[in-house]
Design a protein around this motif. Sequence first.
Motif, mmCIF file in Angstrom:
data_model
loop_
_atom_site.group_PDB
_atom_site.id
_atom_site.type_symbol
_atom_site.label_atom_id
_atom_site.label_comp_id
_atom_site.label_asym_id
_atom_site.label_seq_id
_atom_site.Cartn_x
_atom_site.Cartn_y
_atom_site.Cartn_z
ATOM 1 N N ALA A 502 0.848 -1.190 0.000
ATOM 2 C CA ALA A 502 0.000 0.000 0.000
ATOM 3 C C ALA A 502 0.885 1.241 0.000
ATOM 4 O O ALA A 502 1.747 1.400 0.874
ATOM 5 N N VAL A 503 0.653 2.114 -0.975
ATOM 6 C CA VAL A 503 1.456 3.330 -1.119
ATOM 7 C C VAL A 503 0.576 4.525 -0.776
ATOM 8 O O VAL A 503 -0.314 4.909 -1.548
ATOM 9 N N GLY A 504 0.780 5.092 0.406
ATOM 10 C CA GLY A 504 0.011 6.247 0.841
ATOM 11 C C GLY A 504 -1.168 5.864 1.715
ATOM 12 O O GLY A 504 -1.716 4.747 1.623
ATOM 13 N N VAL A 509 -6.270 2.686 3.772
ATOM 14 C CA VAL A 509 -7.664 2.672 4.214
ATOM 15 C C VAL A 509 -8.525 1.856 3.248
ATOM 16 O O VAL A 509 -9.361 1.034 3.660
ATOM 17 N N ALA A 510 -8.322 2.059 1.950
ATOM 18 C CA ALA A 510 -9.135 1.369 0.945
ATOM 19 C C ALA A 510 -8.937 -0.139 1.012
ATOM 20 O O ALA A 510 -9.902 -0.914 0.942
ATOM 21 N N LEU A 511 -7.695 -0.589 1.144
ATOM 22 C CA LEU A 511 -7.426 -2.027 1.200
ATOM 23 C C LEU A 511 -7.986 -2.639 2.481
ATOM 24 O O LEU A 511 -8.559 -3.743 2.455
ATOM 25 N N ASP A 519 0.748 -6.487 2.751
ATOM 26 C CA ASP A 519 2.022 -7.098 3.143
ATOM 27 C C ASP A 519 3.080 -6.063 3.495
ATOM 28 O O ASP A 519 3.994 -6.355 4.272
ATOM 29 N N ALA A 520 2.988 -4.893 2.910
ATOM 30 C CA ALA A 520 3.956 -3.831 3.199
ATOM 31 C C ALA A 520 3.263 -2.492 2.989
ATOM 32 O O ALA A 520 2.313 -2.388 2.202
ATOM 33 N N THR A 521 3.757 -1.478 3.696
ATOM 34 C CA THR A 521 3.134 -0.157 3.642
ATOM 35 C C THR A 521 4.205 0.920 3.491
ATOM 36 O O THR A 521 5.245 0.868 4.155
ATOM 37 N N LEU A 533 9.671 6.596 1.726
ATOM 38 C CA LEU A 533 9.439 5.279 2.317
ATOM 39 C C LEU A 533 9.335 4.205 1.232
ATOM 40 O O LEU A 533 9.840 3.084 1.403
ATOM 41 N N LEU A 534 8.700 4.541 0.123
ATOM 42 C CA LEU A 534 8.609 3.586 -0.973
ATOM 43 C C LEU A 534 9.985 3.312 -1.569
ATOM 44 O O LEU A 534 10.310 2.169 -1.915
#
Length: 637
Positions: A502-504, A509-511, A519-521, A533-534
């Motif tokens: 998830a990026v951002g 929230v959507a996922l 699995d990762a944020t 961070l990405l």
Amino acid sequence: MCTTATLVLTATVLVAPAAHADRATPAAPGDPVELIYTRGWVDGFSVVRADGAGTAPFTPNGIDAVDAVSKDGKRLAGRSSGVNDRRIRTVDVDGTKPTNIVIPGDLSGGDPVFSPDGSKLYLDGDVPDDHGNQSRLLVAPADRDATAQPLLPAQAVSCDRFLSTSTGRYAFTRTAPIGTRCDGASSVMLYTPETGVVEPAVELNDAGVEVPVGGFFPSISPDGTRLVYMRMLAGDERAELRVLDLATKRSKALYEGSDMWAARWSPDGRYLAFGVFNTSKRLDLVTGQVNSLGDGQTVPIWANRTVTPSVGVRVYGSNAITTGVATSRFKFDAASSASGARKANVAVLTRSDAFYDGLAGAGLAGAKGGPMLLTPKEGLAPAVSAELARILSPGATVYVLGDEGVVSAAVDTQIRALGLTPKRLAGNTVAETGVAIANELTSAPKEVFVATAAEYYDALAAGAAAGSTPDATVVFSWGNTLPAATANYLNGLDRSKTKVTAVGGPAVVALNSASIRIDATADGRTAPDTAKLLAEHAFAHPKAAALATMATWQDALTGGALIAGKGPLLLATQTTLPQGSANYLTAEAASLDRVVVVGGSDVLDDTVAAQAASLTGPQGFHDFVDSPNGDVKVSIG
């Protein structure tokens, strides 16, 4: 103002290209450099060695403030900041063969300097003689314990300091005495050891008359043709840095400022480095440009340890469309001559005035090996048409993102007229277009980046990351909501083989709302923080990074395709390098040696571009290359 030795700073000597030992050959951007430097100020020093793996303090057998390096880079000279015992220490760079040079008096502030062949060490000290305690130039062997001896015959009052060497001719400062103190005007003197002649350096004044050079901190260029020195400005606390051509006797001012310290030449003679209070500056004598060599009381000294300077390069056109073309020209050669990584296999095209359908384009372009280009909805821009014809072989695919309501059918016709094959990737919604692009890339992704398409920031960084990650795709939420197309795509994957990143914050929230495992944020407080961070998540020891404005989306989209496969996309404002972007560049400085600034100075200031490049160079040392229209090529790994 620094005209005496009371300021405790070591000598400033510029790092310089090892690959261009010939003084007549200018350094190429990114040529290897050699660097050992001293870091500290009054209350202590550390000696730092920089190499390809980063920087680390080291102790060269008792020296914690390096003052000089021999011309061959094999031997150091300096002192301990905590010891005032009238000694200078010399040692090989590996810490072996230490020697002590004893001063028969008090050590003054003049820095020691090696003779051109490295056999002798010159320095100055307050030495007692028949005329009292005098400031004398001294000489000693550099390879064994010895007591330094006077270099020149004794004078009634001797006020000589700050000697420098070149190819057998030496320059030093001679200060006129006032009583028994060396407080008068300073002149630059020249000394030729072979003849023993000491004479004043002379220059032509405005009337063309030869006059003695008044100044201090003289240093002769490596080829012996020029002399740089400092001169106080009348009625001011400021000084100017000047350079004198010893043959024509003409001089000119180079830089003006306060609290300046001695200037030294790079071994190729192109650059000067000098201290300004607690920073170091580099002046390019060809372009006149002045760059920072680093803050924090850092004083670089060139030696025989090879490092690679950061190279900042600005790639841009006159507008967003031509900047996209510039990124393509910068990365890919003409189809007739291209090979390897410089051969474009495809091109990806989207409209220039709306970002939605193009958001995943950088990932597609990076994975397929081609540029991301922008065009008006109604038809191909002439520059884009010319670029497609230049880089693609007949029959090559041009991906067109979005349906004919996004990019008109006329574009397909124009692509076919160029002998190329258009291929539409489109859906009824942005999310559907994203899934269409993802399916074009792979049916079994190893990683899926999810970002919102309601704004462009997070998705642009995700596209660059996907283009650099094997078997990776980008799909979209719409703010905090996960569209059905995206949910169906994710639920249809084998999650034992695919991780979801998830990026951002909106994507998180959507996922979560759709009960899809994350699995990762990469979720920062700001868009630059999220991009940082990405980058940390997706790239291990990248060689390059791209920097684009966050005020618009176009440059970041085409720049993401440019940097795909090389490193991350970072974000900035026109006048500020955000802390997240700066922190990433600093943390990855050991591996990063290219910063690609996408867009002109009207979207990212020169100061922002220079700051980004300097953060990745050893103590700020960097080159900067201007690439208008993408025509000036610099390797990006």
